[in-house]
Design a protein around this motif. Structure first.
Motif, PDB file in Angstrom:
ATOM      1  N   ALA A   1       0.839  -1.197   0.000  1.00 28.73           N
ATOM      2  CA  ALA A   1       0.000   0.000   0.000  1.00 28.73           C
ATOM      3  C   ALA A   1       0.873   1.245   0.000  1.00 28.73           C
ATOM      4  CB  ALA A   1      -0.925   0.005   1.220  1.00 28.73           C
ATOM      5  N   HIS A   2       0.302   2.361  -0.426  1.00 29.51           N
ATOM      6  CA  HIS A   2       1.064   3.614  -0.459  1.00 29.51           C
ATOM      7  C   HIS A   2       0.955   4.375   0.855  1.00 29.51           C
ATOM      8  CE1 HIS A   2      -2.950   5.009  -1.140  1.00 29.51           C
ATOM      9  NE2 HIS A   2      -2.632   6.209  -1.535  1.00 29.51           N
ATOM     10  N   GLY A   3       0.428   3.710   1.884  1.00 27.84           N
ATOM     11  CA  GLY A   3       0.368   4.319   3.210  1.00 27.84           C
ATOM     12  C   GLY A   3      -0.258   3.355   4.198  1.00 27.84           C
ATOM     13  N   HIS A   4       0.073   3.538   5.466  1.00 27.06           N
ATOM     14  CA  HIS A   4      -0.544   2.767   6.549  1.00 27.06           C
ATOM     15  C   HIS A   4      -1.674   3.614   7.124  1.00 27.06           C
ATOM     16  CE1 HIS A   4      -1.127   0.536  10.253  1.00 27.06           C
ATOM     17  NE2 HIS A   4      -0.262  -0.374   9.850  1.00 27.06           N
ATOM     18  N   PRO A   5      -2.874   3.045   7.326  1.00 28.48           N
ATOM     19  CA  PRO A   5      -4.001   3.862   7.777  1.00 28.48           C
ATOM     20  C   PRO A   5      -3.779   4.534   9.132  1.00 28.48           C
ATOM     21  CG  PRO A   5      -4.556   1.521   7.886  1.00 28.48           C
ATOM     22  CD  PRO A   5      -3.266   1.637   7.126  1.00 28.48           C
ATOM     23  N   GLU A   6      -2.837   4.016   9.925  1.00 27.81           N
ATOM     24  CA  GLU A   6      -2.522   4.683  11.189  1.00 27.81           C
ATOM     25  C   GLU A   6      -1.674   5.927  10.975  1.00 27.81           C
ATOM     26  OE1 GLU A   6      -3.521   3.972  14.280  1.00 27.81           O
ATOM     27  OE2 GLU A   6      -4.819   2.384  13.498  1.00 27.81           O
ATOM     28  N   LEU A   7      -1.048   6.007   9.808  1.00 24.20           N
ATOM     29  CA  LEU A   7      -0.152   7.132   9.522  1.00 24.20           C
ATOM     30  C   LEU A   7      -0.688   8.031   8.414  1.00 24.20           C
ATOM     31  CD1 LEU A   7       3.204   5.116   9.481  1.00 24.20           C
ATOM     32  CD2 LEU A   7       2.224   6.388  11.407  1.00 24.20           C
ATOM     33  N   SER A   8      -1.533   7.487   7.552  1.00 19.69           N
ATOM     34  CA  SER A   8      -2.063   8.233   6.416  1.00 19.69           C
ATOM     35  C   SER A   8      -3.459   7.724   6.108  1.00 19.69           C
ATOM     36  CB  SER A   8      -1.148   8.058   5.196  1.00 19.69           C
ATOM     37  OG  SER A   8      -1.715   8.640   4.048  1.00 19.69           O
ATOM     38  N   ARG A   9      -4.474   8.450   6.557  1.00 25.08           N
ATOM     39  CA  ARG A   9      -5.839   7.985   6.409  1.00 25.08           C
ATOM     40  C   ARG A   9      -6.335   8.183   4.985  1.00 25.08           C
ATOM     41  NH1 ARG A   9      -9.925   9.284  11.176  1.00 25.08           N
ATOM     42  NH2 ARG A   9     -10.906   7.556  10.092  1.00 25.08           N
ATOM     43  N   GLY A  10      -6.927   7.149   4.445  1.00 27.77           N
ATOM     44  CA  GLY A  10      -7.484   7.213   3.102  1.00 27.77           C
ATOM     45  C   GLY A  10      -8.153   5.898   2.761  1.00 27.77           C
ATOM     46  N   GLY A  11      -9.013   5.914   1.742  1.00 28.73           N
ATOM     47  CA  GLY A  11      -9.769   4.724   1.404  1.00 28.73           C
ATOM     48  C   GLY A  11      -8.911   3.576   0.916  1.00 28.73           C
TER      49      GLY A  11
ATOM     50  N   LEU B   1       2.125  -7.080   5.338  1.00 28.29           N
ATOM     51  CA  LEU B   1       1.784  -5.748   4.841  1.00 28.29           C
ATOM     52  C   LEU B   1       3.058  -4.940   4.653  1.00 28.29           C
ATOM     53  CD1 LEU B   1      -0.496  -3.563   4.281  1.00 28.29           C
ATOM     54  CD2 LEU B   1      -0.109  -2.833   6.646  1.00 28.29           C
ATOM     55  N   LEU B   2       3.179  -4.308   3.496  1.00 28.83           N
ATOM     56  CA  LEU B   2       4.259  -3.358   3.236  1.00 28.83           C
ATOM     57  C   LEU B   2       3.614  -2.032   2.870  1.00 28.83           C
ATOM     58  CD1 LEU B   2       7.286  -2.747   2.881  1.00 28.83           C
ATOM     59  CD2 LEU B   2       7.045  -3.420   0.481  1.00 28.83           C
ATOM     60  N   ALA B   3       3.757  -1.039   3.749  1.00 24.19           N
ATOM     61  CA  ALA B   3       3.115   0.251   3.549  1.00 24.19           C
ATOM     62  C   ALA B   3       4.174   1.342   3.451  1.00 24.19           C
ATOM     63  CB  ALA B   3       2.145   0.553   4.690  1.00 24.19           C
TER      64      ALA B   3
ATOM     65  N   VAL C   1      10.055  -2.416  10.787  1.00 23.58           N
ATOM     66  CA  VAL C   1       8.895  -3.167  11.277  1.00 23.58           C
ATOM     67  C   VAL C   1       7.987  -2.198  12.024  1.00 23.58           C
ATOM     68  CG1 VAL C   1       8.121  -5.056  12.755  1.00 23.58           C
ATOM     69  CG2 VAL C   1      10.239  -5.280  11.453  1.00 23.58           C
ATOM     70  N   TYR C   2       6.682  -2.364  11.820  1.00 20.87           N
ATOM     71  CA  TYR C   2       5.737  -1.431  12.439  1.00 20.87           C
ATOM     72  C   TYR C   2       4.610  -2.210  13.108  1.00 20.87           C
ATOM     73  CZ  TYR C   2       2.463   2.499  12.900  1.00 20.87           C
ATOM     74  OH  TYR C   2       1.610   3.460  13.392  1.00 20.87           O
ATOM     75  N   ARG C   3       4.495  -2.096  14.386  1.00 21.81           N
ATOM     76  CA  ARG C   3       3.393  -2.619  15.206  1.00 21.81           C
ATOM     77  C   ARG C   3       3.359  -4.128  15.348  1.00 21.81           C
ATOM     78  NH1 ARG C   3      -2.394  -0.007  14.656  1.00 21.81           N
ATOM     79  NH2 ARG C   3      -2.525  -1.666  13.108  1.00 21.81           N
ATOM     80  N   ALA C   4       3.630  -4.877  14.277  1.00 19.80           N
ATOM     81  CA  ALA C   4       3.564  -6.340  14.331  1.00 19.80           C
ATOM     82  C   ALA C   4       4.664  -6.904  13.443  1.00 19.80           C
ATOM     83  CB  ALA C   4       2.193  -6.832  13.867  1.00 19.80           C
TER      84      ALA C   4
ATOM     85  N   GLU D   1       4.048  -6.576   9.723  1.00 19.25           N
ATOM     86  CA  GLU D   1       3.772  -5.253   9.157  1.00 19.25           C
ATOM     87  C   GLU D   1       5.084  -4.502   8.970  1.00 19.25           C
ATOM     88  OE1 GLU D   1       0.819  -2.865  11.109  1.00 19.25           O
ATOM     89  OE2 GLU D   1      -0.488  -4.589  11.489  1.00 19.25           O
ATOM     90  N   PHE D   2       5.332  -4.051   7.744  1.00 23.77           N
ATOM     91  CA  PHE D   2       6.578  -3.362   7.416  1.00 23.77           C
ATOM     92  C   PHE D   2       6.269  -2.004   6.786  1.00 23.77           C
ATOM     93  CE2 PHE D   2       7.183  -7.925   7.045  1.00 23.77           C
ATOM     94  CZ  PHE D   2       8.324  -8.151   7.804  1.00 23.77           C
ATOM     95  N   LEU D   3       7.154  -1.056   7.058  1.00 26.06           N
ATOM     96  CA  LEU D   3       7.087   0.244   6.404  1.00 26.06           C
ATOM     97  C   LEU D   3       8.214   0.340   5.380  1.00 26.06           C
ATOM     98  CD1 LEU D   3       6.396   2.654   9.409  1.00 26.06           C
ATOM     99  CD2 LEU D   3       4.737   1.603   7.863  1.00 26.06           C
ATOM    100  N   PHE D   4       7.898   0.892   4.228  1.00 24.01           N
ATOM    101  CA  PHE D   4       8.877   1.155   3.176  1.00 24.01           C
ATOM    102  C   PHE D   4       9.057   2.664   3.127  1.00 24.01           C
ATOM    103  CE2 PHE D   4       9.534   1.129  -1.715  1.00 24.01           C
ATOM    104  CZ  PHE D   4      10.911   1.184  -1.547  1.00 24.01           C
ATOM    105  N   HIS D   5      10.202   3.136   3.591  1.00 24.08           N
ATOM    106  CA  HIS D   5      10.442   4.573   3.703  1.00 24.08           C
ATOM    107  C   HIS D   5      10.954   5.106   2.366  1.00 24.08           C
ATOM    108  CE1 HIS D   5       9.996   4.522   8.119  1.00 24.08           C
ATOM    109  NE2 HIS D   5      10.475   3.297   7.992  1.00 24.08           N
ATOM    110  N   SER D   6      10.109   5.870   1.695  1.00 24.23           N
ATOM    111  CA  SER D   6      10.476   6.355   0.365  1.00 24.23           C
ATOM    112  C   SER D   6       9.759   7.659   0.061  1.00 24.23           C
ATOM    113  CB  SER D   6      10.117   5.312  -0.700  1.00 24.23           C
ATOM    114  OG  SER D   6       8.712   5.236  -0.861  1.00 24.23           O
ATOM    115  N   ASP D   7      10.350   8.421  -0.829  1.00 24.27           N
ATOM    116  CA  ASP D   7       9.702   9.591  -1.416  1.00 24.27           C
ATOM    117  C   ASP D   7       9.693   9.410  -2.923  1.00 24.27           C
ATOM    118  OD1 ASP D   7       8.989  11.033   0.824  1.00 24.27           O
ATOM    119  OD2 ASP D   7      10.957  11.982   1.004  1.00 24.27           O
ATOM    120  N   MET D   8       8.810  10.120  -3.601  1.00 24.02           N
ATOM    121  CA  MET D   8       8.730   9.973  -5.050  1.00 24.02           C
ATOM    122  C   MET D   8       8.367  11.308  -5.674  1.00 24.02           C
ATOM    123  SD  MET D   8       6.612   7.218  -7.363  1.00 24.02           S
ATOM    124  CE  MET D   8       5.169   8.230  -7.581  1.00 24.02           C
TER     125      MET D   8
END
Length: 415
Positions: free
Chosen positions: A11-21, A43-45, A60-63, A66-73
């Motif tokens: 996903a392009h964001g984790h709902p705990e960090l970036s709310r969206g549908g 999950l890779l967000a 690693v995030y929360r579990a 669950e992984f975060l991919f730290h990137s800008d574009m």
């Protein structure tokens, strides 16, 4: 005993960090897959770049799953990941360690379309799914399909039409953009769209029709029809739920309500409107001031409540008869429509895009002419003045799919 099928949801964001549908849809699928027998989910967000995760783009995030991919574009034109080693080194190593059998992308914005090709290159036997939540691949204007020159709705994603919106890019630039994005989407085994309207747009753009499947988003939270309170008049009670921005049409709804109130005669039933929405304070000054002024002017008929929690929806919708979705862009599959139907609330929606598809006029809701405050006012008056309409449309609401049902159908696409 065979190994569980490993599914990586991207996903392009984790709902705990970036709310969206789209972020929420990806997270709900990840949770549902974890509960499905024979499946193991990850999950890779995407999260913003930072230097606090040990030099690797992942944390690693929360579990543990669950992984975060730290990137800008910054390259939002080609939707390309500019830090190439994140793709051919970091992401490749991540894939080799996890070795998923299925990778389901819910987006590529802020990640890069190259990630799709890297999965195909690194794990050639893996199945790749991509859910298309909106028109980013087609439209450089944040996937809105709304013309930059005059905010008119756009129905064609051709290089020449796109050049008219963005003169700094030539038609040839847009032709190359399309070719670049399509070259990476070629590795996808199955595309999913939450509406037939969205599917047809992508087929017209050039995706192979046999690989693009329409599946309605499933509800993760079990919602049941709220009990109507005795002595209330649900046909007089309207509500708006969702993000507040230029495209969601709240100011159009407020204009329509002002027309209704101005035309009411003595003894006529009066409407009430409850606005539940976040991010008004984050809008550009002109939008914020315009909406705030209209909200204040329409008191006490309109009450603004601000942001809300999803778990509070049943109580909030119990106070409403009608849910209004007045968006002035196409929309594809607004979550609020499913939520309203799950809770037994007919929907008044604009007659375009996914809204017109999801709401059946005179069956489980009403349509009005998009972007037309007068048409919306006439529809509100119809709802107000015909007390038989609301119970009839409420009875016409069909059951909405759950997340488990949706996830089973998605996995069946690549069985």
């Amino acid at each position: 005993m065979s190994r569980a099928r490993r599914v990586l949801v991207v996903a392009h964001g984790h709902p705990e960090l970036s709310r969206g549908g789209a972020e929420q849809a990806a997270y709900d699928e990840y949770r549902a897959l974890g509960a499905m027998p024979g499946h193991e989910s990850f999950l890779l967000a995407r999260a913003p770049l930072s230097g606090s995760h040990g030099g690797t783009p992942f944390s690693v995030y929360r579990a543990p799953s669950e992984f975060l991919f730290h990137s800008d574009m910054p390259d939002l034109f080609k939707l390309s990941q500019p830090i190439k080693h994140m793709v051919w080194s970091g992401f490749r190593e991540f894939l080799l360690k996890l070795r998923p059998d299925v990778v389901h992308f819910h987006h590529y914005v802020f990640l890069g379309v190259e990630l799709i090709s890297e999965v195909r290159r690194t794990l050639p036997e893996a199945k790749i799914i991509l859910t298309l939540h909106e028109f980013w691949a087609l439209c450089h204007r944040e996937g809105l399909m709304v013309r930059a020159q005059d905010d008119r709705l756009c129905s064609e994603a051709t290089p020449r039409a796109c050049h008219a919106c963005f003169p700094a890019y030539t038609p040839e630039d847009f032709l190359l953009r399309n070719s670049f994005i399509k070259s990476h989407l070629a590795g996808v085994d199955a595309f999913v769209t939450p509406s037939e309207f969205l599917r047809q747009r992508y087929v017209d753009w050039g995706l192979p029709a046999h690989r693009v499947h329409t599946l309605e988003n499933g509800q993760a939270q079990a919602l049941t029809r709220v009990v109507d309170r005795p002595g209330t008049h649900p046909n007089r009670q309207f509500a708006f739920f969702g993000q507040i921005n230029k495209w969601k049409g709240l100011d159009l709804l407020l204009d329509a309500l002002a027309i209704v109130l101005d035309r009411r005669k003595e003894g006529d039933p009066l409407p009430t409107l409850n606005v539940h929405g976040a991010n008004l304070e984050n809008q550009e000054a002109a939008v914020r001031e315009r909406i705030s002024t209209k909200l204040e002017k329409l008191r006490p008929h309109v009450q603004f409540h601000g942001a809300y929690r999803k778990e509070d929806l049943p109580e909030l919708m119990a106070e409403a008869g009608w849910v209004v979705v007045p968006s002035i862009w196409w929309e594809n599959s607004p979550l609020v429509i499913q939520e309203a139907f799950s809770l037994g609330r007919p929907v008044i929606a604009a007659n375009i895009g996914g809204m017109a598809e999801k709401v059946r006029h005179d069956v489980d809701g009403l349509h009005f002419r998009a972007r037309d405050a007068g048409s919306l006012a006439a529809t509100l008056e119809m709802a107000l003045d015909d007390p038989t309409l609301w119970p009839r449309l409420r009875a016409g609401i069909a059951n909405t799919p759950g997340i488990a049902e949706q996830v089973q159908k998605i996995m069946a696409l690549v069985a």
